[in-house]
Design an enzyme around this catalytic site. Structure first.
Site, mmCIF file in Angstrom:
data_model
loop_
_atom_site.group_PDB
_atom_site.id
_atom_site.type_symbol
_atom_site.label_atom_id
_atom_site.label_comp_id
_atom_site.label_asym_id
_atom_site.label_seq_id
_atom_site.Cartn_x
_atom_site.Cartn_y
_atom_site.Cartn_z
ATOM 1 N N CYS A 199 0.866 -1.176 0.000
ATOM 2 C CA CYS A 199 0.000 0.000 0.000
ATOM 3 C C CYS A 199 0.908 1.233 0.000
ATOM 4 O O CYS A 199 2.094 1.122 -0.296
ATOM 5 C CB CYS A 199 -0.966 -0.021 1.184
ATOM 6 N N THR A 200 0.368 2.386 0.317
ATOM 7 C CA THR A 200 1.154 3.625 0.191
ATOM 8 C C THR A 200 2.338 3.677 1.159
ATOM 9 O O THR A 200 3.467 3.891 0.749
ATOM 10 C CB THR A 200 0.253 4.847 0.461
#
Ligand SMILES: [Zn+2]
Ligand SMILES: [Zn+2]
Length: 343
Positions: A199-200
């Site tokens: 994810c980020t």
């Protein structure tokens, strides 16, 4: 400039020297079992207020999520304080020197139900029982393995502008939805496949990996520090970059370019474009992709209806906004039947 947490004494010295009288902005998170979040919150507030720390920090029974800024000259003191808390010792810090001091004006430490709004009601699984963390080098090796299923744990509008090659990018609006979809798709492969997630910045995968382990997946991996840290390591260590396009970020930039590839399209004309914007009509505020020529033509709006509204007097616009829940911000990010080229 981004720096890694496990700062050597030398790196830290250089960083502080470079910052001079400036502040350092940093973020970190940690899942941990916090028995009394209110007490912990007060402890943090008293100590950090005294160190002139500013920022927004969430504390919950499940852990802490912090974005803050520290005067450079007090960074060592701050770091010592963190190291004195057992679950924050050597926590990974994302650090940048902030020359624009407007990022935080106050110190706000809030007790929340969760540190990330994840839509989960499941208190039966242990969020600290997480998957195996891999760095960029190991990640690159791992995702070549034919038994690996690589999953992007972000939402559709994030993976649309950039993702890892060969990743599954669920077309979802929320984290909760992607958890269910992935579980359903992989229900017969809980033991034979390796589930690799990213994810980020890592915080969502941390939760997801614990969730999937709880659901019976045997081989669960996550990209340590997310795309942000991956990009940093790829650059610093000269590794092969397997990410294409832009990394969607939640600050004013909305996206950080990782490679020159433009993998998405303007939602209004279909030309290649990966620039997100919010509709200029306050009552709409739709997040969507708009190219420069459509921006001019559409006056930064998502639709002709919104253009009409922004030309009304402000008082009239306010009156129209009354009673309309601003649901676009939460549920309709990047989705509207008025956007012809949103797939
Ligand atoms: Zn366009
Ligand atoms: Zn609009």
């Amino acid at each position: 400039m981004q720096l890694y947490n496990k700062l050597s004494a030398k790196e830290r010295e250089n960083l502080l020297e470079q910052a001079g009288e400036e502040r350092l902005t940093l973020s970190f998170y940690q899942y941990a079992k916090i028995g009394n979040p209110h007490l912990f919150r007060n402890h943090l507030f008293i100590a950090w207020d005294q160190m002139e720390v500013l920022g927004r920090i969430y504390v919950a029974h499940e852990g802490i999520n912090a974005q803050l800024s520290v005067p450079a000259k007090r960074f060592n003191e701050f770091k010592e304080f963190l190291d004195g808390i057992n679950f924050l010792k050597d926590v990974r810090l994302n650090i940048a020197i902030e020359h624009d001091l407007k990022s935080f004006l106050k110190l706000k430490v809030k007790v929340r139900h969760k540190i990330v709004a994840d839509g989960l009601n499941d208190d039966t699984f242990d969020v600290t029982n997480k998957g195996i963390h891999v760095d960029a080098l190991k990640f690159n090796e791992l995702i070549e393995d034919p038994d690996v299923v690589l999953v992007d744990m972000r939402n559709h509008y994030e993976s649309e502008i950039g993702h890892f090659k060969n990743a599954i990018t669920p077309d979802v609006d929320t984290f909760r939805d992607s958890l269910d979809i992935i579980e359903k798709d992989l229900k017969d492969h809980k033991e034979d496949k390796k589930l690799v997630m990213y994810c980020t910045g890592g915080i969502r995968c941390e939760k997801a990996s614990a969730y999937y382990k709880h659901k019976g997946f045997k081989n669960v991996f996550q990209l340590e520090g997310g795309i942000i840290e991956y990009a940093r390591q790829v650059e610093n260590l000269g590794l092969e970059n397997k990410f294409i396009g832009k990394n969607f970020v939640f600050d004013h930039r909305r996206g950080e370019r990782i490679t020159e590839d433009v993998i998405s399209h303007c939602h209004q004309c279909g030309e290649p474009c990966d620039t997100h914007t919010n509709c200029a009509n306050q009552a709409c505020h739709l997040l969507f992709i708009q190219c420069e020529s459509c921006e001019v033509k559409m006056e930064n709006c998502c639709s002709d209806e919104c253009i009409e509204i922004i030309h009304l007097p402000e008082e009239e616009q306010k009156r129209l906004r009354q009673g309309i829940p601003n649901s676009n911000k939460i549920f309709k990010k990047g989705r509207s039947e008025k956007l012809k080229f949103k797939n």
